[in-house]
Design a protein around this motif. Structure first.
Motif, PDB file in Angstrom:
ATOM      1  N   GLY A   1       0.682  -1.206   0.038  1.00 58.75           N
ATOM      2  CA  GLY A   1      -0.106  -0.090   0.122  1.00 58.75           C
ATOM      3  C   GLY A   1       1.026   1.212  -0.007  1.00 58.75           C
ATOM      4  O   GLY A   1       2.159   1.249  -0.079  1.00 58.75           O
TER       5      GLY A   1
ATOM      6  N   HIS B   1      -2.535  -3.143  -4.764  1.00 54.89           N
ATOM      7  CA  HIS B   1      -3.122  -3.458  -3.440  1.00 54.89           C
ATOM      8  C   HIS B   1      -4.597  -2.623  -3.504  1.00 54.89           C
ATOM      9  O   HIS B   1      -5.426  -3.160  -2.960  1.00 54.89           O
ATOM     10  CB  HIS B   1      -2.155  -2.428  -2.425  1.00 54.89           C
ATOM     11  CG  HIS B   1      -2.519  -2.292  -0.983  1.00 54.89           C
ATOM     12  ND1 HIS B   1      -3.400  -1.660  -0.607  1.00 54.89           N
ATOM     13  CD2 HIS B   1      -1.947  -3.198  -0.021  1.00 54.89           C
ATOM     14  CE1 HIS B   1      -3.202  -2.072   0.670  1.00 54.89           C
ATOM     15  NE2 HIS B   1      -2.533  -2.843   0.938  1.00 54.89           N
TER      16      HIS B   1
ATOM     17  N   SER C   1      -8.101  -4.256  -2.443  1.00 50.29           N
ATOM     18  CA  SER C   1      -9.084  -3.776  -1.360  1.00 50.29           C
ATOM     19  C   SER C   1     -10.415  -3.609  -1.687  1.00 50.29           C
ATOM     20  O   SER C   1     -11.210  -3.501  -0.787  1.00 50.29           O
ATOM     21  CB  SER C   1      -8.432  -2.206  -0.822  1.00 50.29           C
ATOM     22  OG  SER C   1      -8.674  -1.284  -1.734  1.00 50.29           O
TER      23      SER C   1
END
Ligand code: NAD
Ligand code: UGA
Length: 427
Positions: free
Chosen positions: A90, A269, A273
């Motif tokens: 991230g 990332h 998510s």
């Protein structure tokens, strides 16, 4: 206009110098006191062609400091701080958060707050909410996402000649586009307006697509090696198709730098998510992560045993025309050679090794690097390396292997001098 730039790095300083050249009054803030000291002495803290000259030329309209109060006079604040990767892939937004804290205590009059830093989708929305949460009145600011597409090494040129200006706006914002057009008065490029998240994602999509092209051609290079075909011919052949185009089809040690590796990971990332499995992004990264292994293996096959071999490595920076070594494939290769017992003499016209490495000496010239070398590696495609006198190189070396890790040499010129040429996908 009075414009305040936050972050005096590659993007912030280039933006500051270019906007000053366009006629604005620009103030640049950085929390790194050393950088500010250097800038106030007329020195740029890193190598970027043409930047120092542009800053000096516009010195009357450019100031540098760590004083946040200077924001008060600005109509436009441009955020250019770093957004490095977190260990989980991230994005570490701590520098953006620190800027929000400062803005919250400084803003007294209307500002257009422009985010140039590369941030994951949803960040600008979150920044807006954070500023309000910290007490800034919503009528005192608008957030604009204006991602930057410059390349290091040609940053000044790229900023004067962008192929587009992407402007992401809040849904009910009907005034900030005109502000951005005033900021960029004098730059001739089409405007693309979209939502805040749309602009954020365009930036990631651009870097991901370019990285995909590189991993594609590196995978083709492996196939070319197996079929005794020159990958440069393949790149030329497919590049002539206007739907593909010639740029960014250079096979080599893989992509590096402060942006592609972190941005592809950040996009992966972000996708996860929201429960999207990014198959292609994963493949792009797998090819890139193994490209150095492939290249190292080729070297090992030619020079084994590597222990105590003296290797000259030309190039330390992640690409030519910069001194940036962040995620540099050249430095990674130097480290791998050292780990395998080689003695390395490394040379780069501008970059310095980011840390001392066992058995590695950084030297001041190609001439010094190649003395009695068992093998020579081109790790960064600086122009200086393309035009070497190969007869002189042969005379200085012990061995005969030249590994062109960037496929940038004229192989015939190398071979004519009695040296052995090995490229990436150029059997
Ligand atoms: P950089 O590391 O060169 O510069 C960032 C600067 O911000 C540093 O000088 C740092 O001291 C300063 N800074 C950090 N936190 C601060 C704070 N709270 N207050 C004041 N100053 C602060 O980074 P860069 O390469 O210029 O990249 C900046 C952003 O732009 C990143 O998000 C990057 O992904 C993006 N970007 C970079 C490039 C590039 O080629 N380097 C191109 C396009 C986009
Ligand atoms: C890249 C993008 O090109 C910019 O548009 C973007 O703004 C920037 O990232 C960013 O977001 O920071 P940059 O990292 O400066 O710019 O450098 P590139 O010229 O794109 O090269 C990146 C890496 O790919 C280098 O390691 C380079 O050697 C490698 N590369 C590039 C190849 O291996 N083959 C190629 O054909 C081109």
């Amino acid at each position: 206009m009075n414009i305040c730039i936050i972050g005096a790095g590659y993007v912030g300083l280039t933006t500051a110098a270019v906007l000053a050249e366009l006629g604005h009054e620009v103030h640049c803030i950085d929390h790194d006191e050393r950088k500010i000291r250097l800038l106030n002495n007329g020195e740029v803290p890193f190598y970027e062609p043409g930047l120092e000259e542009l800053i000096i030329k516009n010195y009357n309209d450019l100031t540098f400091s760590g004083r946040w109060d200077d924001i008060k006079r600005a109509a436009v604040v441009v955020i250019c701080v770093g957004t490095p990767p977190r260990p989980d892939g991230g994005t570490d937004l701590r520098y953006i958060e620190a800027v929000l804290d400062r803005l919250a205590t400084t803003i007294e009059s209307y500002k257009t707050i422009v985010t140039k830093s590369t941030v994951p989708p949803g960040t600008n929305e979150w920044m807006r909410a954070e500023l309000i949460r910290k007490g800034v009145k919503p009528q005192l600011f608008r957030i604009v996402s204006n991602p930057e597409f410059l390349r290091e090494g040609s940053a000044v040129y790229d900023m004067f000649h962008p192929d587009k200006i992407v402007v992401g706006l809040e849904p009910d914002d009907d005034q900030s586009l005109a502000v951005m057009q005033a900021v960029y008065t004098g730059i001739n490029a089409p405007y693309l307006t979209t939502s805040l998240a749309g602009a954020e994602l365009i930036k990631y999509a651009a870097n991901a697509f370019l990285a995909t092209k590189i991993s594609f051609i590196n995978e083709m290079a492996r196939i070319c090696d197996a079929f005794a075909v020159d990958v440069n011919d393949i790149a030329r052949g497919i590049g002539l198709d206007p739907r593909i185009g010639p740029p960014v089809l250079g096979a080599g040690l893989g992509y590096g730098g402060s942006c592609f590796p972190k941005d592809i990971k950040a996009l992966e990332h972000a996708a996860r998510s929201r429960q999207v499995e990014p198959h292609l992004l994963q493949a792009v990264q797998t090819v890139n992560a193994t490209q150095l292994d492939v290249c190292f293996q080729k070297l090992n096959e030619q020079l084994a045993p590597l222990t105590d071999k003296k290797i000259a490595v030309l190039g330390i920076a992640f690409k030519p025309n910069t001194d940036d070594t962040r995620f540099s494939p050249a430095e990674a290769l130097i480290r791998r050679l050292s780990e395998n017992g080689c003695t390395v003499a490394a040379y780069d016209p501008k970059a310095t090794l980011s840390e001392p490495i066992a058995r590695v000496t950084q030297v001041q010239s190609v001439h010094e690097a190649i003395q009695e070398a068992d093998g020579l590696v081109i790790a960064t495609d600086w122009d200086e390396f393309r035009t070497l006198d190969w007869g002189q190189v042969k005379a200085a070396m012990n061995g005969t292997l030249v590994f062109d890790g960037r496929n940038c040499l004229d192989r015939h010129a190398v071979e004519q001098s009695g040296l052995r040429y090995m490229g990436v996908g150029r059997p």
